[in-house]
Design a protein around this motif. Structure first.
Motif, PDB file in Angstrom:
ATOM      1  N   THR A 197      -4.579   3.097  -2.734  1.00  0.00           N
ATOM      2  CA  THR A 197      -3.905   1.722  -2.575  1.00  0.00           C
ATOM      3  C   THR A 197      -3.886   0.310  -3.371  1.00  0.00           C
ATOM      4  O   THR A 197      -2.836   0.418  -4.802  1.00  0.00           O
ATOM      5  CB  THR A 197      -3.732   0.997  -1.351  1.00  0.00           C
ATOM      6  OG1 THR A 197      -3.610   1.993  -0.100  1.00  0.00           O
ATOM      7  CG2 THR A 197      -3.222   0.084  -1.660  1.00  0.00           C
ATOM      8  N   LEU A 198      -5.566   0.364  -4.962  1.00  0.00           N
ATOM      9  CA  LEU A 198      -5.829  -0.189  -5.687  1.00  0.00           C
ATOM     10  C   LEU A 198      -5.000   0.484  -6.759  1.00  0.00           C
ATOM     11  O   LEU A 198      -5.240   0.135  -8.158  1.00  0.00           O
ATOM     12  CB  LEU A 198      -6.919  -0.308  -5.952  1.00  0.00           C
ATOM     13  CG  LEU A 198      -7.419  -1.412  -4.828  1.00  0.00           C
ATOM     14  CD1 LEU A 198      -9.173  -1.510  -4.653  1.00  0.00           C
ATOM     15  CD2 LEU A 198      -6.408  -2.621  -4.686  1.00  0.00           C
ATOM     16  N   ALA A 233      -2.575  -2.047   4.012  1.00  0.00           N
ATOM     17  CA  ALA A 233      -3.921  -1.559   3.683  1.00  0.00           C
ATOM     18  C   ALA A 233      -4.533  -1.014   4.812  1.00  0.00           C
ATOM     19  O   ALA A 233      -5.140   0.571   5.259  1.00  0.00           O
ATOM     20  CB  ALA A 233      -4.895  -1.406   2.891  1.00  0.00           C
ATOM     21  N   LEU A 256       2.489  -5.702  -6.190  1.00  0.00           N
ATOM     22  CA  LEU A 256       2.085  -6.345  -5.938  1.00  0.00           C
ATOM     23  C   LEU A 256       1.814  -7.762  -6.247  1.00  0.00           C
ATOM     24  O   LEU A 256       2.482  -9.504  -6.763  1.00  0.00           O
ATOM     25  CB  LEU A 256       0.604  -6.397  -6.100  1.00  0.00           C
ATOM     26  CG  LEU A 256      -1.060  -7.298  -5.357  1.00  0.00           C
ATOM     27  CD1 LEU A 256      -0.399  -7.694  -3.775  1.00  0.00           C
ATOM     28  CD2 LEU A 256      -1.930  -7.041  -5.598  1.00  0.00           C
ATOM     29  N   TRP A 279      -1.911   1.274  -7.701  1.00  0.00           N
ATOM     30  CA  TRP A 279      -0.841   1.180  -8.108  1.00  0.00           C
ATOM     31  C   TRP A 279      -0.782  -0.244  -8.672  1.00  0.00           C
ATOM     32  O   TRP A 279       0.054  -0.959  -9.520  1.00  0.00           O
ATOM     33  CB  TRP A 279      -0.179   0.350  -6.928  1.00  0.00           C
ATOM     34  CG  TRP A 279       0.506   2.095  -5.770  1.00  0.00           C
ATOM     35  CD1 TRP A 279      -0.302   2.039  -4.451  1.00  0.00           C
ATOM     36  CD2 TRP A 279       1.510   2.993  -5.896  1.00  0.00           C
ATOM     37  NE1 TRP A 279       0.071   3.151  -4.581  1.00  0.00           N
ATOM     38  CE2 TRP A 279       1.441   3.791  -5.164  1.00  0.00           C
ATOM     39  CE3 TRP A 279       2.736   2.841  -7.245  1.00  0.00           C
ATOM     40  CZ2 TRP A 279       2.131   5.207  -4.665  1.00  0.00           C
ATOM     41  CZ3 TRP A 279       3.700   3.662  -6.751  1.00  0.00           C
ATOM     42  CH2 TRP A 279       3.301   4.783  -5.623  1.00  0.00           C
ATOM     43  N   LEU A 280      -2.320  -0.824  -8.227  1.00  0.00           N
ATOM     44  CA  LEU A 280      -1.885  -2.066  -8.930  1.00  0.00           C
ATOM     45  C   LEU A 280      -3.059  -2.070 -11.046  1.00  0.00           C
ATOM     46  O   LEU A 280      -3.201  -2.524 -11.873  1.00  0.00           O
ATOM     47  CB  LEU A 280      -3.122  -3.281  -8.589  1.00  0.00           C
ATOM     48  CG  LEU A 280      -3.092  -2.940  -8.041  1.00  0.00           C
ATOM     49  CD1 LEU A 280      -3.433  -4.103  -6.747  1.00  0.00           C
ATOM     50  CD2 LEU A 280      -1.555  -3.939  -7.249  1.00  0.00           C
ATOM     51  N   ARG A 281      -3.457   0.101 -11.221  1.00  0.00           N
ATOM     52  CA  ARG A 281      -3.854  -0.211 -12.851  1.00  0.00           C
ATOM     53  C   ARG A 281      -2.651   0.043 -13.599  1.00  0.00           C
ATOM     54  O   ARG A 281      -1.613   0.819 -13.237  1.00  0.00           O
ATOM     55  CB  ARG A 281      -4.582   1.292 -12.451  1.00  0.00           C
ATOM     56  CG  ARG A 281      -6.242   0.657 -11.876  1.00  0.00           C
ATOM     57  CD  ARG A 281      -6.521   2.182 -11.492  1.00  0.00           C
ATOM     58  NE  ARG A 281      -6.967   2.716 -12.208  1.00  0.00           N
ATOM     59  CZ  ARG A 281      -7.099   4.479 -12.348  1.00  0.00           C
ATOM     60  NH1 ARG A 281      -7.325   5.078 -11.203  1.00  0.00           N
ATOM     61  NH2 ARG A 281      -7.176   4.637 -13.109  1.00  0.00           N
ATOM     62  N   VAL A 332      -7.878   3.000   0.272  1.00  0.00           N
ATOM     63  CA  VAL A 332      -8.010   2.146  -0.118  1.00  0.00           C
ATOM     64  C   VAL A 332      -8.335   2.640  -2.152  1.00  0.00           C
ATOM     65  O   VAL A 332      -7.727   1.393  -2.641  1.00  0.00           O
ATOM     66  CB  VAL A 332      -9.606   1.692  -0.114  1.00  0.00           C
ATOM     67  CG1 VAL A 332      -9.280   0.066  -0.654  1.00  0.00           C
ATOM     68  CG2 VAL A 332      -9.273   0.578   1.345  1.00  0.00           C
ATOM     69  N   ARG A 333      -8.826   2.689  -2.544  1.00  0.00           N
ATOM     70  CA  ARG A 333      -8.745   3.490  -3.383  1.00  0.00           C
ATOM     71  C   ARG A 333      -7.786   4.054  -4.195  1.00  0.00           C
ATOM     72  O   ARG A 333      -7.153   2.920  -5.195  1.00  0.00           O
ATOM     73  CB  ARG A 333     -10.068   5.218  -3.543  1.00  0.00           C
ATOM     74  CG  ARG A 333     -10.428   4.925  -5.267  1.00  0.00           C
ATOM     75  CD  ARG A 333     -10.921   6.498  -6.098  1.00  0.00           C
ATOM     76  NE  ARG A 333     -11.772   6.028  -5.357  1.00  0.00           N
ATOM     77  CZ  ARG A 333     -12.423   6.011  -6.230  1.00  0.00           C
ATOM     78  NH1 ARG A 333     -12.861   5.604  -7.511  1.00  0.00           N
ATOM     79  NH2 ARG A 333     -13.934   5.324  -6.186  1.00  0.00           N
ATOM     80  N   VAL A 346      -1.081 -11.045  -0.238  1.00  0.00           N
ATOM     81  CA  VAL A 346      -2.415 -10.600  -0.007  1.00  0.00           C
ATOM     82  C   VAL A 346      -3.008  -9.987   1.273  1.00  0.00           C
ATOM     83  O   VAL A 346      -3.346  -8.762   1.413  1.00  0.00           O
ATOM     84  CB  VAL A 346      -3.532 -10.911  -1.286  1.00  0.00           C
ATOM     85  CG1 VAL A 346      -4.952  -9.939  -0.902  1.00  0.00           C
ATOM     86  CG2 VAL A 346      -3.355 -10.572  -2.489  1.00  0.00           C
ATOM     87  N   PRO A 350       0.755  -1.111  -0.203  1.00  0.00           N
ATOM     88  CA  PRO A 350      -0.198  -0.090   0.185  1.00  0.00           C
ATOM     89  C   PRO A 350       0.762   1.039  -0.425  1.00  0.00           C
ATOM     90  O   PRO A 350       0.125   2.856  -0.337  1.00  0.00           O
ATOM     91  CB  PRO A 350      -0.573  -0.034   1.126  1.00  0.00           C
ATOM     92  CG  PRO A 350      -0.446  -1.359   1.263  1.00  0.00           C
ATOM     93  CD  PRO A 350       0.386  -2.023   1.369  1.00  0.00           C
TER      94      PRO A 350
END
Length: 679
Positions: A542-543, A162, A54, A545-547, A539-540, A155, A48
């Motif tokens: 943090t996620l 997170a 990840l 980084w996965l895009r 949370v938004r 995960v 995060p």
């Protein structure tokens, strides 16, 4: 935090460590001793923060797990039963028996199930090779289990990270403290167990070799060696172990002393560790740490020592009583002599003249000497279980008291390390002097119970009487160095650190900005020129980084420490528009300087740096960032946002490529008398 910072600068090492941890867990027997789960969860918690990605972590853990099981399978298939007679399996045949029962019970699924069973994963792959399982069946189970096991661990770690981000700064500080304490406890337990189990066999082997050497010829020296190594002397292995502890402790003490005298990185790390610990302070934890440090205060130590003397007197053992008294009295006297000679100041001004000097920590030295000596005497001649229990309890108590001194800012890190080393060496020396004549055994249970009761009673009374006062005395302190505004503006700015310092005491990127004024005023001035708050952690974000294709403005900024201090302000300025892949990042930390001589009172002096951060899309399906100091456009953009600023150059850094020693001085409020904004 340091781990985040280090992982961000060296992400390849983080991925390599995860892969190595996953691989090592499958090694025969040794894998059961590797805390692979903890390592993977811990590094996964950094996802995060953006320090690591990840998917690269999942890939590293999966590949490491597959290779580790495959390597163990190959060893078992190649060496078969011959492997049972080799290190490290030959010393743990009971594990092999349990692994065989496990494999018989689960059959072909044993490789898959063992992956999720601590202990079994370190022996079942090897047994599968020894039992000639077909490679096709093995690798099917191996790959399938790794593909499930690795994402679950990574995960889970990311979810923990997170959660800490969402719970806020207090939860993060508490989590970091818990992690530090657990690491210290694990280190103490591992160290105690390693010494108790590994050193005696090596000492015995060395004594046997020396005895064989002495038997080859007849001489006065060899006869003396044979007399000293007489097998009838059962105390010899224990004395040799104590001698090893004495030598190792003296080596550590002299090494720390050399660093203190030479000003090596350990000493430079003292302030960084101090500031870092002060930034983790929480009131609830403060109460616990103050109580722990009070357990090591002179009144409690004296009570425990008196209880030990009384126990020895009842058993009519005057020699033990004299050595126990020497453990306390002489260790206190010797540390006082060293302190007076070196005259190293404490982190904060003490409230008593005799507490003026810090190195080595008398608190840590006296407790290590007393409890170390009592533990050795109590465990002498007892079973291995008793030795480990007594030594572990004493080590944990001494380590807890020593850590509380660092946490509360009462001693430098080097003071505590030297104090523990000195006290341990003194305890080992006194124990050798006492035990070399093979004295009668002292009941471990009785001595531990009597001194433990004294610790609880005296410690409880002392805590009840002094806790409120000590909470005020040991409150968080932020020492400040006063500096007049005009002196700083004209020349004394050059006396501040030129580079950022990490927790290891090493110098990093250049500090190119100094600001005399409040954080709020700086934020206001920056906002007028387009410098804005970065995206907060959530949370938004943090996620995000996965895009694979996300604007850099949607990503949070990674945290940094400077000399152990957390960031006081972070602002960003887009490069090439809000949808671009680059941005300037300004990081600002508080310094220990307070600017005085102002009509409105004093203001803090802040130090900072400008970095250029860009998106790195070299890894598919994940976004990473890369930061470099920006001494050109970034500094100019910062200077443009400062109504009252001055460009200066550090003479000692003027030849540094790229930087050339350039620094921006900024201030709020009116200029000192006789000074113009650009002067």
């Amino acid at each position: 935090m340091f781990l985040v910072d280090y992982a961000h600068v060296h992400p390849a090492l983080a991925y390599g460590l995860v892969g190595a941890a996953a691989l090592a867990e499958a090694l025969p027997v040794l894998g059961a001793l590797v805390p692979g789960d903890v390592i993977i969860l811990g590094i996964g918690a950094l996802v995060p923060t953006g320090a690591v990605g990840l998917w690269p972590l999942i890939l590293a853990a999966t590949v490491g797990a597959v290779i580790g099981d495959g390597l163990s399978f190959g060893l078992g298939r190649h060496y078969r039963e011959a492997l049972l007679g080799r290190w490290p399996i030959r010393g743990h045949l009971a594990w092999v028996a349990r692994g065989e029962q496990f494999s018989e019970r689960h059959g072909g699924k044993s490789v898959f199930i063992a992956r999720f069973t601590p202990g079994m994963r370190a022996i079942v792959p090897t047994l599968s090779g020894m039992l000639r399982m077909s490679p096709a069946r093995f690798y099917t189970m191996n790959v399938l289990s790794a593909v499930i096991w690795a994402p679950l661990h990574v995960v889970a770690g990311a979810a923990i990270g997170a959660a800490l981000v969402l719970l806020g700064a207090v939860a993060g500080r508490l989590a970091m403290l818990v992690a530090i304490v657990l690491a210290l406890v694990a280190l103490v337990i591992w160290g105690t167990r390693a010494v108790a189990r590994r050193v005696p066999p090596r000492v015995t082997a060395a004594a046997d070799g020396l005895r064989r050497w002495a038997l080859r010829r007849d001489s006065v020296l060899r006869r003396s060696v044979l007399a000293f190594l007489d097998p009838a002397r059962r105390e010899l292995p224990g004395l040799a172990l104590l001698a090893s502890i004495l030598v190792a402790s003296l080596w550590l003490f002299l090494g720390v002393l050399q660093d203190v005298l030479a000003g090596d990185p350990l000493v430079r790390a003292n302030e960084a560790v101090l500031h870092f610990m002060q930034s983790l302070r929480i009131d609830a934890v403060d109460r616990v740490m103050v109580a722990i440090t009070e357990l090591g205060d002179p009144s409690v130590v004296t009570a425990v020592a008196f209880a030990a003397l009384l126990w020895f007197a009842v058993r009519r053992n005057g020699r033990a009583a004299a050595h126990a008294a020497g453990a306390v009295g002489l260790s206190a006297a010797l540390t006082f002599v060293v302190k007076s000679a070196l005259r190293t100041p404490r982190p904060f001004a003490p409230d008593a003249a005799w507490q003026t000097f810090a190195f080595p920590s008398g608190h840590s030295a006296v407790n290590a000497a007393l409890y170390g000596f009592l533990a050795i005497v109590a465990a002498w001649g007892s079973s291995k279980r008793t030795v480990f229990t007594v030594a572990g309890a004493a080590s944990l108590l001494v380590a807890a008291i020593a850590f509380s001194r660092i946490y509360l800012g009462l001693h430098w890190l080097s003071d505590v390390l030297a104090g523990i080393a000195f006290g341990t060496a003194w305890a080992a020396f006194l124990a050798i002097a006492y035990l070399r004549r093979n004295p009668p055994r002292i009941g471990a249970g009785g001595l531990c119970a009597f001194t433990g009761a004294a610790l609880l009673v005296a410690g409880g009374w002392h805590i009840d009487r002094s806790h409120r006062e000590d909470m005020a005395r040991y409150a968080v302190q932020e020492p400040s160095v006063p500096m007049r505004w005009d002196a700083w503006w004209q020349s004394r700015w050059a006396g501040l650190p030129a580079r950022r310092r990490d927790l290891e005491g090493e110098s990093g990127a250049a500090l190119t900005f100094q600001w005399a004024g409040s954080v709020a005023t700086l934020a206001r001035d920056l906002a007028g020129r387009g410098w804005t708050k970065p995206t907060p952690w959530s949370v938004r974000s943090t996620l995000a980084w996965l895009r694979p294709h996300v604007p850099i403005a949607h990503l949070p900024v990674l945290p940094r420490l400077e000399d152990g201090r957390e960031q006081a302000l972070v602002r960003t300025l887009p490069v090439g528009g809000a949808s671009g892949d680059s941005r300037f990042v300004l990081r600002v930390w508080r310094s220990s300087v307070e600017i005085t001589g102002l009509a409105g009172g004093s203001v803090p002096l802040l130090v900072g740096m400008v970095e250029k951060e860009r998106i790195d899309r070299s890894v598919a399906f994940v976004t990473m960032t890369h930061s470099t100091p920006d001494y050109g456009a970034g500094l100019e953009a910062l200077a443009a946002a400062m109504p009252l600023s001055r460009r200066v150059v550090r003479a000692d850094e003027a030849r540094q490529p790229g930087w050339r020693g350039r620094v921006i001085l900024g201030r709020s409020g009116p200029a000192p008398s006789g000074l113009r904004p650009g002067s």
